[in-house]
Design a protein around this motif. Structure first.
Motif, PDB file in Angstrom:
ATOM      1  N   GLU A  90     -69.712  21.843  32.645  1.00  0.00           N
ATOM      2  CA  GLU A  90     -69.529  20.748  31.888  1.00  0.00           C
ATOM      3  C   GLU A  90     -68.272  19.992  32.369  1.00  0.00           C
ATOM      4  OE1 GLU A  90     -67.849  19.275  27.462  1.00  0.00           O
ATOM      5  OE2 GLU A  90     -68.474  21.152  27.778  1.00  0.00           O
ATOM      6  N   GLY A  91     -68.677  18.433  32.686  1.00  0.00           N
ATOM      7  CA  GLY A  91     -67.702  17.698  33.240  1.00  0.00           C
ATOM      8  C   GLY A  91     -67.500  17.289  34.682  1.00  0.00           C
ATOM      9  N   GLU A  92     -68.436  18.245  35.350  1.00  0.00           N
ATOM     10  CA  GLU A  92     -68.599  18.202  36.773  1.00  0.00           C
ATOM     11  C   GLU A  92     -69.609  17.174  37.423  1.00  0.00           C
ATOM     12  OE1 GLU A  92     -67.494  22.304  39.118  1.00  0.00           O
ATOM     13  OE2 GLU A  92     -69.441  22.348  38.274  1.00  0.00           O
ATOM     14  N   VAL A  93     -69.249  16.375  38.145  1.00  0.00           N
ATOM     15  CA  VAL A  93     -70.180  15.398  38.765  1.00  0.00           C
ATOM     16  C   VAL A  93     -69.936  15.496  40.409  1.00  0.00           C
ATOM     17  CG1 VAL A  93     -70.605  12.884  38.984  1.00  0.00           C
ATOM     18  CG2 VAL A  93     -69.773  13.759  36.756  1.00  0.00           C
ATOM     19  N   ILE A  94     -70.969  16.067  40.872  1.00  0.00           N
ATOM     20  CA  ILE A  94     -71.116  16.657  42.112  1.00  0.00           C
ATOM     21  C   ILE A  94     -72.226  16.056  42.936  1.00  0.00           C
ATOM     22  CG2 ILE A  94     -70.827  18.724  43.982  1.00  0.00           C
ATOM     23  CD1 ILE A  94     -69.174  20.066  41.661  1.00  0.00           C
ATOM     24  N   ASP A  95     -72.043  15.403  44.164  1.00  0.00           N
ATOM     25  CA  ASP A  95     -73.085  15.063  44.894  1.00  0.00           C
ATOM     26  C   ASP A  95     -73.119  16.106  46.303  1.00  0.00           C
ATOM     27  OD1 ASP A  95     -75.187  13.504  46.187  1.00  0.00           O
ATOM     28  OD2 ASP A  95     -73.713  12.327  47.284  1.00  0.00           O
ATOM     29  N   ALA A  96     -74.117  16.904  46.347  1.00  0.00           N
ATOM     30  CA  ALA A  96     -74.357  17.649  47.473  1.00  0.00           C
ATOM     31  C   ALA A  96     -75.233  17.154  48.506  1.00  0.00           C
ATOM     32  CB  ALA A  96     -74.817  18.941  46.856  1.00  0.00           C
ATOM     33  N   TYR A  97     -75.082  17.503  49.654  1.00  0.00           N
ATOM     34  CA  TYR A  97     -75.927  17.062  50.892  1.00  0.00           C
ATOM     35  C   TYR A  97     -75.371  17.565  52.152  1.00  0.00           C
ATOM     36  CZ  TYR A  97     -71.427  14.299  52.011  1.00  0.00           C
ATOM     37  OH  TYR A  97     -70.084  13.989  52.304  1.00  0.00           O
ATOM     38  N   GLU A  98     -76.405  17.433  53.067  1.00  0.00           N
ATOM     39  CA  GLU A  98     -76.230  17.765  54.280  1.00  0.00           C
ATOM     40  C   GLU A  98     -75.701  16.749  55.393  1.00  0.00           C
ATOM     41  OE1 GLU A  98     -79.617  19.986  55.780  1.00  0.00           O
ATOM     42  OE2 GLU A  98     -80.041  20.890  54.000  1.00  0.00           O
ATOM     43  N   LEU A  99     -74.811  17.334  56.360  1.00  0.00           N
ATOM     44  CA  LEU A  99     -74.539  16.480  57.448  1.00  0.00           C
ATOM     45  C   LEU A  99     -74.584  17.354  58.717  1.00  0.00           C
ATOM     46  CD1 LEU A  99     -73.375  13.505  57.756  1.00  0.00           C
ATOM     47  CD2 LEU A  99     -71.126  14.302  57.594  1.00  0.00           C
ATOM     48  N   PRO A 100     -74.902  16.713  59.733  1.00  0.00           N
ATOM     49  CA  PRO A 100     -74.961  17.466  60.933  1.00  0.00           C
ATOM     50  C   PRO A 100     -73.646  18.097  61.434  1.00  0.00           C
ATOM     51  CG  PRO A 100     -76.533  15.762  61.307  1.00  0.00           C
ATOM     52  CD  PRO A 100     -75.724  15.362  59.986  1.00  0.00           C
TER      53      PRO A 100
END
Length: 185
Positions: A132-142
């Motif tokens: 609750e309360g977390e706003v996380i954008d997860a992604y990959e980067l070389p």
């Protein structure tokens, strides 16, 4: 020694210790921050992409790029904690884990340690399961692009995560400390 708490919740306990020198002289109060241990991970995919998270950090009022990370719950081992955090924050998992290093976070004031891990062949296995309360954008980067951005200052990692990156570099290249070669287990 006498102790009193100014704050005591699930994330932070701020304690003030009043100490006495061996000769009986009262010393200035010593603040102590009690935190649970922390974990973070450099998660690399089979294609050598690094899994990152962007997350708003109120204390610095900005979105920060970080490695997936979190706290160790009571009774939990650090490896289990970071496997849980990686899955919750990113939806990724790995079967190939390595401890890069562990150290006290800030021994002048804090009681906790950080454990930094490397996860190889990380892969998406589901969606995020954020607290609750977390706003996380997860992604990959070389990985090579990530390193270039860190070196150029385009990505500014938290200091403790820079240490994890250094530990990885030292283990992989043996060049972390001149004249010392550290074999990767």
């Amino acid at each position: 020694m006498r102790s009193s708490y100014a704050v005591a919740d699930q994330w932070l306990r701020l304690r003030k210790d009043v100490l006495q020198a061996p000769d009986g002289q009262a010393l200035p109060p010593c603040p102590v921050i009690e935190h649970p241990d922390w974990v973070d991970v450099i998660a690399l995919t089979a294609d050598l992409n690094i899994v990152l998270v962007d997350q708003y950090r109120h204390s610095v009022t900005s979105v920060r790029t970080e490695f997936p990370a979190g706290t160790v719950d009571d009774g939990e081992e650090p490896l289990a904690a970071i496997q849980r955090e990686l899955l919750e924050e990113t939806g990724y998992a790995s079967d190939d884990w390595h401890l890069l290093g562990s150290a006290p976070v800030y021994p002048a004031l804090q009681t906790n340690r950080i454990y930094s891990f490397l996860a190889l062949n990380a892969r998406p296995v589901g969606g995020q399961a954020l607290d609750e309360g977390e706003v996380i954008d997860a992604y990959e980067l070389p990985l090579a692009e990530f390193i270039e951005k860190v070196v150029a200052g385009a990505i500014e990692l938290p200091a403790l995560q820079l240490a994890g990156l250094w530990w990885l570099s030292a283990r992989l290249t043996g060049r972390g400390v001149p004249g010392i070669s550290i074999p990767f287990p």
